[in-house]
Each structure stands twice: as C-alpha cells, then as structure tokens.
Design a protein around this motif. Structure first.
Motif, mmCIF file in Angstrom:
data_model
loop_
_atom_site.group_PDB
_atom_site.id
_atom_site.type_symbol
_atom_site.label_atom_id
_atom_site.label_comp_id
_atom_site.label_asym_id
_atom_site.label_seq_id
_atom_site.Cartn_x
_atom_site.Cartn_y
_atom_site.Cartn_z
ATOM 1 N N ASN A 51 41.535 34.328 24.449
ATOM 2 C CA ASN A 51 40.764 33.156 24.902
ATOM 3 C C ASN A 51 41.467 32.334 25.976
ATOM 4 O OD1 ASN A 51 40.132 33.755 21.905
ATOM 5 N ND2 ASN A 51 38.367 32.532 22.526
ATOM 6 N N ALA A 52 42.600 32.782 26.450
ATOM 7 C CA ALA A 52 43.375 31.944 27.366
ATOM 8 C C ALA A 52 43.907 32.755 28.549
ATOM 9 C CB ALA A 52 44.534 31.291 26.618
ATOM 10 N N ASN A 53 44.406 32.014 29.541
ATOM 11 C CA ASN A 53 45.086 32.597 30.704
ATOM 12 C C ASN A 53 44.167 33.421 31.607
ATOM 13 O OD1 ASN A 53 47.782 31.575 30.192
ATOM 14 N ND2 ASN A 53 47.815 32.979 28.447
ATOM 15 N N TYR A 54 42.916 33.022 31.704
ATOM 16 C CA TYR A 54 42.003 33.694 32.627
ATOM 17 C C TYR A 54 42.282 33.228 34.061
ATOM 18 C CZ TYR A 54 39.434 35.718 28.752
ATOM 19 O OH TYR A 54 39.089 36.454 27.638
ATOM 20 N N PRO A 55 41.874 34.008 35.073
ATOM 21 C CA PRO A 55 42.200 33.683 36.469
ATOM 22 C C PRO A 55 41.716 32.292 36.887
ATOM 23 C CG PRO A 55 41.307 35.906 36.313
ATOM 24 C CD PRO A 55 41.124 35.277 34.962
ATOM 25 N N ASN A 56 42.497 31.655 37.776
ATOM 26 C CA ASN A 56 42.107 30.322 38.261
ATOM 27 C C ASN A 56 42.114 30.206 39.782
ATOM 28 O OD1 ASN A 56 44.834 30.009 39.071
ATOM 29 N ND2 ASN A 56 45.382 28.951 37.186
ATOM 30 N N PHE A 57 42.446 31.283 40.497
ATOM 31 C CA PHE A 57 42.512 31.209 41.947
ATOM 32 C C PHE A 57 41.209 30.686 42.563
ATOM 33 C CE2 PHE A 57 46.057 34.571 42.689
ATOM 34 C CZ PHE A 57 47.005 33.566 42.683
ATOM 35 N N GLY A 58 40.074 31.112 42.024
ATOM 36 C CA GLY A 58 38.787 30.694 42.567
ATOM 37 C C GLY A 58 38.606 29.189 42.537
ATOM 38 N N GLY A 146 34.534 37.650 39.281
ATOM 39 C CA GLY A 146 34.322 36.349 39.899
ATOM 40 C C GLY A 146 35.459 35.915 40.791
ATOM 41 N N THR A 147 36.642 36.480 40.590
ATOM 42 C CA THR A 147 37.815 36.112 41.377
ATOM 43 C C THR A 147 38.075 37.079 42.521
ATOM 44 O OG1 THR A 147 38.844 35.129 39.411
ATOM 45 C CG2 THR A 147 40.286 35.610 41.282
ATOM 46 N N TRP A 399 33.372 28.289 42.100
ATOM 47 C CA TRP A 399 33.676 29.362 43.043
ATOM 48 C C TRP A 399 32.582 30.425 43.025
ATOM 49 C CZ3 TRP A 399 36.513 29.421 47.118
ATOM 50 C CH2 TRP A 399 36.984 30.615 47.680
ATOM 51 N N SER A 400 32.152 30.829 41.845
ATOM 52 C CA SER A 400 31.063 31.807 41.746
ATOM 53 C C SER A 400 29.760 31.224 42.284
ATOM 54 C CB SER A 400 30.879 32.260 40.297
ATOM 55 O OG SER A 400 31.993 33.024 39.863
ATOM 56 N N ASP A 401 29.533 29.939 42.039
ATOM 57 C CA ASP A 401 28.326 29.300 42.574
ATOM 58 C C ASP A 401 28.347 29.283 44.098
ATOM 59 O OD1 ASP A 401 27.173 28.873 40.133
ATOM 60 O OD2 ASP A 401 27.656 26.741 40.020
ATOM 61 N N LYS A 432 37.348 36.139 52.421
ATOM 62 C CA LYS A 432 38.357 35.464 51.599
ATOM 63 C C LYS A 432 37.795 35.009 50.254
ATOM 64 C CE LYS A 432 40.937 33.650 55.591
ATOM 65 N NZ LYS A 432 41.434 32.416 56.239
ATOM 66 N N TYR A 433 36.462 35.015 50.111
ATOM 67 C CA TYR A 433 35.895 34.674 48.811
ATOM 68 C C TYR A 433 36.250 35.722 47.755
ATOM 69 C CZ TYR A 433 33.198 30.481 49.873
ATOM 70 O OH TYR A 433 32.838 29.190 50.179
ATOM 71 N N ALA A 434 36.630 36.916 48.193
ATOM 72 C CA ALA A 434 37.184 37.922 47.284
ATOM 73 C C ALA A 434 38.693 37.888 47.450
ATOM 74 C CB ALA A 434 36.631 39.304 47.626
ATOM 75 N N PHE A 435 39.377 37.331 46.477
ATOM 76 C CA PHE A 435 40.824 37.166 46.599
ATOM 77 C C PHE A 435 41.524 38.515 46.727
ATOM 78 C CE2 PHE A 435 40.386 32.798 45.621
ATOM 79 C CZ PHE A 435 41.563 32.205 46.056
ATOM 80 N N ARG A 436 42.596 38.501 47.494
ATOM 81 C CA ARG A 436 43.438 39.684 47.578
ATOM 82 C C ARG A 436 43.964 40.039 46.194
ATOM 83 N NH1 ARG A 436 45.852 40.678 52.886
ATOM 84 N NH2 ARG A 436 47.545 41.719 51.748
ATOM 85 N N LEU A 437 43.966 41.319 45.864
ATOM 86 C CA LEU A 437 44.554 41.760 44.612
ATOM 87 C C LEU A 437 46.062 41.540 44.671
ATOM 88 C CD1 LEU A 437 41.750 43.064 44.446
ATOM 89 C CD2 LEU A 437 42.832 45.142 43.577
ATOM 90 N N PRO A 438 46.690 41.293 43.527
ATOM 91 C CA PRO A 438 48.152 41.130 43.542
ATOM 92 C C PRO A 438 48.808 42.386 44.111
ATOM 93 C CG PRO A 438 47.327 41.380 41.296
ATOM 94 C CD PRO A 438 46.140 41.176 42.168
#
Length: 452
Positions: A51-58, A146-147, A399-401, A432-438
C-alpha cells in the motif's frame, strides 16, 4: 593487495546483486516460503510493501503547487528538482519503478501458490486472496502506466510503449515492454477477476473489496477516455457505497483534519516521500486557491496560511493524515467526480447534476450551497473538471488528468514554472509526460527507453 582486491570484488558482487533487482525483488530468502492460505494472507498484509511507496514523479511535475527559487535550490534530491522543471535528464531513483514491481511480484507469488492449493478447503479465503492479488497487481501496473507512459488514445495505443507485464514470480524471466493498449488490457483483466472474487467488505484494513475494484475500473476507464464504462463502474461503486464525509463535521482547526482510513477511503495507498512537495513545504497554486468559495469548507480543511511566505497556502487535507507523502488510493468522492464527468460527456445531464450536487452539498457550509442547474453540456463540463481539480488536490490524479485532458483541444494547457529569472515550460502532449525509465532498468534490464 590481495585483501584489497577481495574487498573490491565483494563490493562488485553486492552492487551487481542489487542492480539485478531493478524490476522486482524476491522476498527475503530467510522468510518461510509461502505454502498455505495463511502464509499468503501474511504476504498480502504487508502494508508497507503493498500500500505504500508508489511513484510520485508525475505529481512532482504537476501544476497544483509551486516552489520558491530558494526552496527548489535547497532540495536535496536531484531527481525531484529535475522533475519539478521537467528536465529531460536520466533519472536515477529506481525505487519509483522497483517498489511498484515489488507489489507485482508479491501478487504473482500469491497467484502462483494458489494454483497448488485446493480452493475447497476455504472457498471464501481462497477467493478473497485471489481477488486481492489481481487487484494489487492491476493497481501497481496502473501507477506505473500513469508515470512512465503517454496518455491513452485508442487510435494509437497499440503503437505506444506500455510497461513490462510481469505475470509470474520468475524474476529471471526476460520481460520487455508491452504496448500501451495491452498494458491497459491487462489492468482491466486483473480488475475484472478482482470484481468476481472480492467480498463486498474486506475484514482487513488496507485490503481491497468489491467497491474498491469497481472504483479502480472507473478510474482506469476514465484515463482511457471510455466514458460509458467509466460511468457504469463509478455508478456501481457509488451504488454499493455512497458514503461521503459531511465536511461540516470535520474540525477545521486540526493540523491534519482527516483521519487515515476515513469513511471515504475505498482503498488506501500512498506514494513514496514527496520531499519538495511535502505539504508543509510546497505552496498550493495561487489561482487554484482563489477558486474555492468562502463557504466551501475545502477552503479551510484543505488549505492553511503559510508561515514562510506571506499570502501563500499550504495543503493540509491529506487522506492519509500525513504531510510527507501523497494519498494515491481510491475514495468515494473521486467516484462521484468520475460519474459526473462521464455523465455530462454522455449527455446524461440530469445524472451529472444530481451527482455533483450530492458531492458539493457535503463540502459547503450547511445551508449555503445552491444546487447547480446548468444544462448546457459545454458549460457544465468545465465546471465539473474544476471541481475535480479542487477536490482531488494532492491526491495523485493531476498528472494523469493533464495527460488525458491535453488530448482535447478545449482543455489542453501549457505548464509554466518560474524560478528567479528562469522560466520553464511543458507543452501539451510533450513526450516528457512519459517519464524516462530509471537508467538501471534500461541498462541492465535491456528495457527500451521512452522515445524523445
């Protein structure tokens, strides 16, 4: 010299071992290998993983907040600073990727073990665990899409890059990126299984239930622009669970007025620490602040005056009762907004009005709200979208919106950041709305990077 070489070699092996976990990680080998339903229960109950640590870059890149130049320069995490100004540079924070795939891996382990067990030993528990695993996998996939993916357009989704769809716990299997269309197809398929298997109420806090699965489907279909199905699933979620918090009953003087697991939460989930976007550091967009009417209780329950910048506002309305991360889970209030937006887009004006009015009556001071009566769809839709932004502030949805609304010429916008004399912009539908993968996923995993 030999001792020094041995140390270097040992460090190399340690680094290599950590790098190979870019996609997902096996549970600690010291743990007992799950073999029973109760073992699987414990795996699904791991709240800090599931339930935690989901992506936040967006959300770090969204327009719901801003920073002063001094605050931005003082940020200690370079990736967060780069996300704020949409810098198209390599991102090193592999946890944005890895933590979500850890959820996927746990879900896959549960599903793999369930295949070896007799469902008749405990049909209810077996079915619930199966539904939970499919739900968690879909939710993690959806957060990744979404990220790291572009907005969904049906006509081009088959050619767009999606995410690696890891569907079994074999971490050594090479899985490349699926198309965006297939990624959403898998998300919807998993949620459908969850709908068939989950109970109406889950006895465990933090675990999904039937209403969670309906709500997740509504969110997914909205992101896809399938408004008919978004309406149907949001409507099903509301029919099953219509409860809203009457904001008149919430203490507006509390530092964090909403409790964790409050009655609007259909499924709790939070992002990893947001650093520069922490509620007591970042400032809510000033134009957005002025959009709340004086009798709208969100004006005092979501916002508080800053002590570090005159005239600015901080956010305090976290549904996780925290300041350092974002609530990105599912809520009943979001379902009212999905249903209202989908309804007006489908020409169901009376349904849209009754839905949005029900929500807003629970947000305004008692006796002050006047029902909306606007029947022109072209006028009503922007009003509902504005309420959506005001209601879902700091909730991981902006971000998704932005991505989906940028596909509509009526609503696309250019984002702007001002830091001293420097101005940064993000054009609608920018790659850039699709973040670069690590970089570790690309370099060691052989996964194609997002195109630029």
């Amino acid at each position: 010299m030999m001792k020094k070489n041995l140390i270097i070699y040992s460090l190399f092996l340690l680094l290599q071992a950590s790098c190979t976990s870019f996609l997902d990680e096996k549970p600690d080998i010291k743990l007992v290998v799950p073999k029973s339903l109760n073992d699987l229960e414990l795996l699904m109950n791991d709240y800090s993983t599931m339930n935690a640590n989901y992506p936040n870059f967006g959300e770090l890149s969204s327009d719901d907040y801003y920073l002063t130049k001094d605050l931005w320069e003082s940020a200690s995490v370079l990736d967060q600073r780069n996300a704020y100004i949409w810098a198209d540079l390599p991102y090193e924070d592999a946890s944005q990727w890895r933590a979500a795939y850890k959820v996927v891996n746990n879900a896959n382990q549960v599903l793999d073990v369930l295949k070896t067990l007799d469902p008749m030993n405990d049909k209810a528990q077996y079915s619930r665990l199966k539904g939970e695993a499919h739900f968690f996998r879909a939710f993690a996939f959806q957060q990744l899409v979404g990220t790291f993916c572009n907005g969904y357009r049906e006509s081009g989704a088959a050619a767009e890059q999606g995410i690696p769809l890891r569907l079994n716990p074999e971490v050594d299997e090479n899985v490349s990126r699926s198309s965006l269309k297939d990624s959403y197809k898998q998300i919807l398929s998993d949620y459908q299984v969850a709908i068939r298997c989950l109970p109406v109420e889950n006895p465990y806090i933090g675990k999904p239930s039937l209403k969670s699965a309906y709500a997740a489907m509504g969110r997914a279909y909205l992101d896809m622009g399938d408004f008919e199905k978004a309406f149907l699933y949001a409507d099903s979620a509301i029919a099953l669970y219509p409860d809203l918090i009457d904001f008149n009953t919430v203490n507006r003087t509390d530092e964090l007025p909403f409790t964790r697991f409050n009655k609007e939460v259909l499924f709790p989930a939070v992002s990893k620490s947001v650093g520069i976007m922490s509620a007591n550091v970042s400032f809510v967009d000033s134009v957005l602040c002025t959009s709340y009417a004086s009798d709208d209780l969100r004006n005092v329950l979501f916002l508080e005056s800053s002590t570090i910048k005159i005239g600015a506002k901080h956010f305090k309305g976290s549904y996780d009762s925290s300041t350092g991360n974002l609530f990105v889970g599912l809520s009943s209030s979001e379902q009212y907004l999905i249903k209202a937006e989908a309804a007006v887009r489908l020409g169901k004006i009376s349904s849209a009005l009754s839905t949005i009015n029900t929500l807003l009556k629970n947000r305004w001071k008692t006796g002050t709200f006047v029902d909306w009566t606007e029947t022109n769809a072209d006028q009503l839709l922007p009003m509902i979208l504005e309420e959506r932004r005001k209601e879902l502030l700091y909730r991981g949805r902006r971000w998704s919106d932005l991505k989906r609304l940028n596909l509509d010429n009526r609503f696309k916008i250019t984002l702007k950041r001002v830091l001293g004399n420097n101005i940064y912009t993000l054009e609608p539908n920018s790659p850039k709305y699709a973040f670069r993968l690590p970089e570790i996923a690309v370099n060691l995993g052989g996964i194609p990077q997002n195109q630029r």
